[in-house]
Design a protein around this motif. Structure first.
Motif, short mmCIF file in Angstrom:
data_model
loop_
_atom_site.label_atom_id
_atom_site.label_comp_id
_atom_site.label_asym_id
_atom_site.label_seq_id
_atom_site.Cartn_x
_atom_site.Cartn_y
_atom_site.Cartn_z
N GLN A 150 53.15 39.66 28.70
CA GLN A 150 52.68 38.89 26.61
C GLN A 150 51.67 38.78 26.47
O GLN A 150 50.87 38.44 25.73
N ASP A 151 50.64 39.61 27.69
CA ASP A 151 48.90 39.30 28.03
C ASP A 151 48.82 38.56 28.02
O ASP A 151 47.69 38.43 27.13
N ARG A 152 48.94 37.89 28.93
CA ARG A 152 48.32 35.87 28.67
C ARG A 152 48.12 35.54 29.97
O ARG A 152 48.31 36.46 31.28
N ALA A 153 47.00 35.33 29.89
CA ALA A 153 46.29 35.19 31.20
C ALA A 153 46.83 33.31 31.81
O ALA A 153 47.94 33.52 31.50
N VAL A 154 46.95 33.86 33.25
CA VAL A 154 48.21 32.56 34.33
C VAL A 154 47.01 32.03 35.40
O VAL A 154 46.23 32.45 35.64
N GLU A 155 47.41 30.91 35.16
CA GLU A 155 46.85 30.06 36.30
C GLU A 155 47.55 29.88 37.90
O GLU A 155 48.02 29.20 38.06
N VAL A 168 44.83 28.32 48.05
CA VAL A 168 43.37 27.79 46.63
C VAL A 168 43.97 28.52 45.62
O VAL A 168 45.06 29.11 44.66
N ARG A 169 43.41 27.81 44.50
CA ARG A 169 43.49 27.87 42.94
C ARG A 169 42.42 29.38 42.23
O ARG A 169 41.50 28.48 42.31
N ARG A 170 43.73 29.91 41.32
CA ARG A 170 42.80 31.20 40.75
C ARG A 170 43.86 31.27 39.22
O ARG A 170 44.56 31.52 38.93
N ARG A 171 42.61 31.78 38.51
CA ARG A 171 42.59 32.36 36.67
C ARG A 171 42.41 33.63 36.89
O ARG A 171 41.78 33.96 37.11
N LEU A 172 43.81 34.44 36.46
CA LEU A 172 43.92 35.41 36.84
C LEU A 172 44.24 36.38 35.62
O LEU A 172 45.01 35.04 34.72
N ALA A 181 58.15 48.83 49.47
CA ALA A 181 58.97 48.23 50.30
C ALA A 181 58.96 47.05 49.92
O ALA A 181 59.24 46.86 51.74
N GLY A 182 59.70 47.06 49.22
CA GLY A 182 60.10 46.19 49.13
C GLY A 182 59.35 44.16 48.63
O GLY A 182 59.90 43.29 48.41
N VAL A 183 58.51 45.03 48.95
CA VAL A 183 57.37 43.49 48.85
C VAL A 183 56.25 44.19 47.30
O VAL A 183 56.04 44.67 47.26
N TRP A 184 57.11 42.91 46.68
CA TRP A 184 56.37 42.59 45.27
C TRP A 184 55.16 42.17 45.16
O TRP A 184 54.29 40.99 45.69
N TYR A 185 53.64 42.99 44.76
CA TYR A 185 52.27 42.72 44.25
C TYR A 185 51.84 42.61 42.89
O TYR A 185 52.57 43.00 41.73
N LEU A 186 51.09 41.15 42.35
CA LEU A 186 50.51 41.07 41.48
C LEU A 186 49.22 42.08 41.14
O LEU A 186 48.25 41.20 42.48
N VAL A 187 48.75 42.85 39.97
CA VAL A 187 47.28 43.76 39.94
C VAL A 187 46.92 42.64 38.92
O VAL A 187 47.79 42.51 37.95
N ALA A 188 45.57 42.21 39.78
CA ALA A 188 45.28 40.93 38.53
C ALA A 188 43.50 41.07 38.52
O ALA A 188 43.18 41.10 39.99
N THR A 203 52.37 30.11 45.76
CA THR A 203 53.01 28.66 45.93
C THR A 203 53.06 27.90 44.14
O THR A 203 54.11 26.50 44.20
N GLY A 204 52.62 28.28 42.80
CA GLY A 204 52.50 27.80 41.81
C GLY A 204 52.06 28.19 40.71
O GLY A 204 51.11 29.40 40.96
N LEU A 205 52.59 28.67 39.36
CA LEU A 205 52.11 29.64 38.31
C LEU A 205 52.25 28.37 37.27
O LEU A 205 53.36 28.56 36.85
N ARG A 206 51.04 29.21 36.65
CA ARG A 206 51.58 27.86 34.67
C ARG A 206 50.64 29.06 33.65
O ARG A 206 49.25 29.78 34.07
N THR A 207 51.07 29.77 32.92
CA THR A 207 50.97 30.71 32.46
C THR A 207 50.29 30.22 31.10
O THR A 207 50.20 29.09 30.69
#
Length: 325
Positions: A150-155, A168-172, A181-188, A203-207
């Motif tokens: 949806q092209d939305r930012a996340v915290e 740590v808290r990040r706005r991405l 290799a079976g591991v998911w990565y978010l590029v942001a 550990t937490g994600l808010r759109t």
């Protein structure tokens, strides 16, 4: 050969919209002059294709025109079955859609191609995770994928291991998801250039109600290749300092894999007066590095970073307690 190219040209315009002669030539592997001739041939055959002149011009199909002619070859039809990665699709919340699409594809194929495609499914299977390794727990993957789509930012609340361990808290701004290799990565992208974040460490994600504008020309596959190269060369990756006996050094390829062990051997010094070699190894995460070093037993000792040493000390202490008495 030309008929296939004409069909490809038409499908490119149908799927992507307006394209210049230069863009079409690049996609088709021909010259711009060949594209001009092919466009004339399509127009002569009744395909409603027209040209717009100017800097933003190019060729385009008339609005509403679509061809149902796809012209699958046997090899193309068979190869599509390899794209049905049921596990990753289910992780992203698309398991039902993928299954339905596969059924529709099979129903649309001629009988000969359908039989060949069934042979593919019966004989090949993709299992991404390594041996004796459970897939990461990724409770926030679906939400990350939805925000990305949806092209939305996340915290996010993100558990990191270096330079200072903690959450740590990040706005991405999400730009892509990669399964490695079976591991998911978010590029942001955050405050700086794009980076990678292990999804299992979220550990937490808010759109957020904040739109994301993708950087012009950003290529996810190209970015990931560069990230892998930098990581494997330890140019900007976290590393652990270790001491190894000669036997431990010899066992590194079996424990770390060939590329990571080459890094260790490239940075290796020694032996010192006590017979130990000193080297650095990639630090994907503290638990991952600790699990690798524990396989070497008394043939390896972590020197840094402190959080890795503490993790190993606690783990070994707990293991010793199991065998006390």
């Amino acid at each position: 050969m030309r008929a296939s190219r004409l069909l490809s040209l038409m499908l490119l315009l149908q799927s992507r919209g307006r394209m210049s002669a230069a863009q079409l030539a690049t996609e088709l592997g021909v010259t711009a002059r060949t594209v001009y001739r092919d466009v004339d041939a399509l127009a002569a055959a009744g395909v409603p294709i027209y040209a717009e002149h100017g800097p933003a011009g190019g060729y385009e199909l008339m609005a509403g025109f679509r061809t149902r002619l796809t012209g699958f070859t046997a090899g193309e039809a068979e190869s599509l079955l390899f794209t049905g990665m049921d596990g990753p699709a289910a992780d992203l919340g698309f398991g039902g859609q993928v299954a339905a699409a596969q059924l529709k594809l099979m129903a649309a194929l001629p009988v000969a191609y359908r039989d060949a495609s069934m042979r593919i499914r019966e004989r090949f299977h993709l299992d991404a995770p390594g041996w004796y390794r459970e897939p990461d727990d990724v409770p926030h993957l679906h939400a990350a994928a939805r925000a990305l789509w949806q092209d939305r930012a996340v915290e996010v609340d993100y558990r990191r291991w270096s330079p200072r361990p903690g959450v740590v808290r990040r706005r991405l701004h999400p730009l892509g998801l990669v399964l490695k290799a079976g591991v998911w990565y978010l590029v942001a992208a955050g405050a700086g250039p794009p980076r990678t974040y292990r999804v299992s460490s979220i550990t937490g994600l808010r759109t957020l109600d904040e739109p994301v504008t993708r950087p012009a020309g950003f290529d996810l596959a190209g970015f990931w290749r560069g990230h892998v190269d930098r990581y494997e060369q330890a140019a900007d990756a976290a590393v652990a300092q270790v001491r190894l006996t000669a036997a431990g050094l010899g066992r590194l390829p079996d424990v770390l894999g060939p590329k990571a062990s080459r890094l260790a051997l490239r940075t290796c010094t020694g032996p010192d007066a006590d017979g130990w070699h000193h080297a650095v190894i990639p630090l994907e995460s503290v638990p991952h590095a600790a699990a690798s070093l524990l396989q070497l037993g008394a043939e390896a000792r972590a020197v840094g970073p402190p959080e890795l040493v503490d993790h190993l000390r606690e783990t070994i202490g707990a293991m010793a307690g199991l065998y006390a008495g």
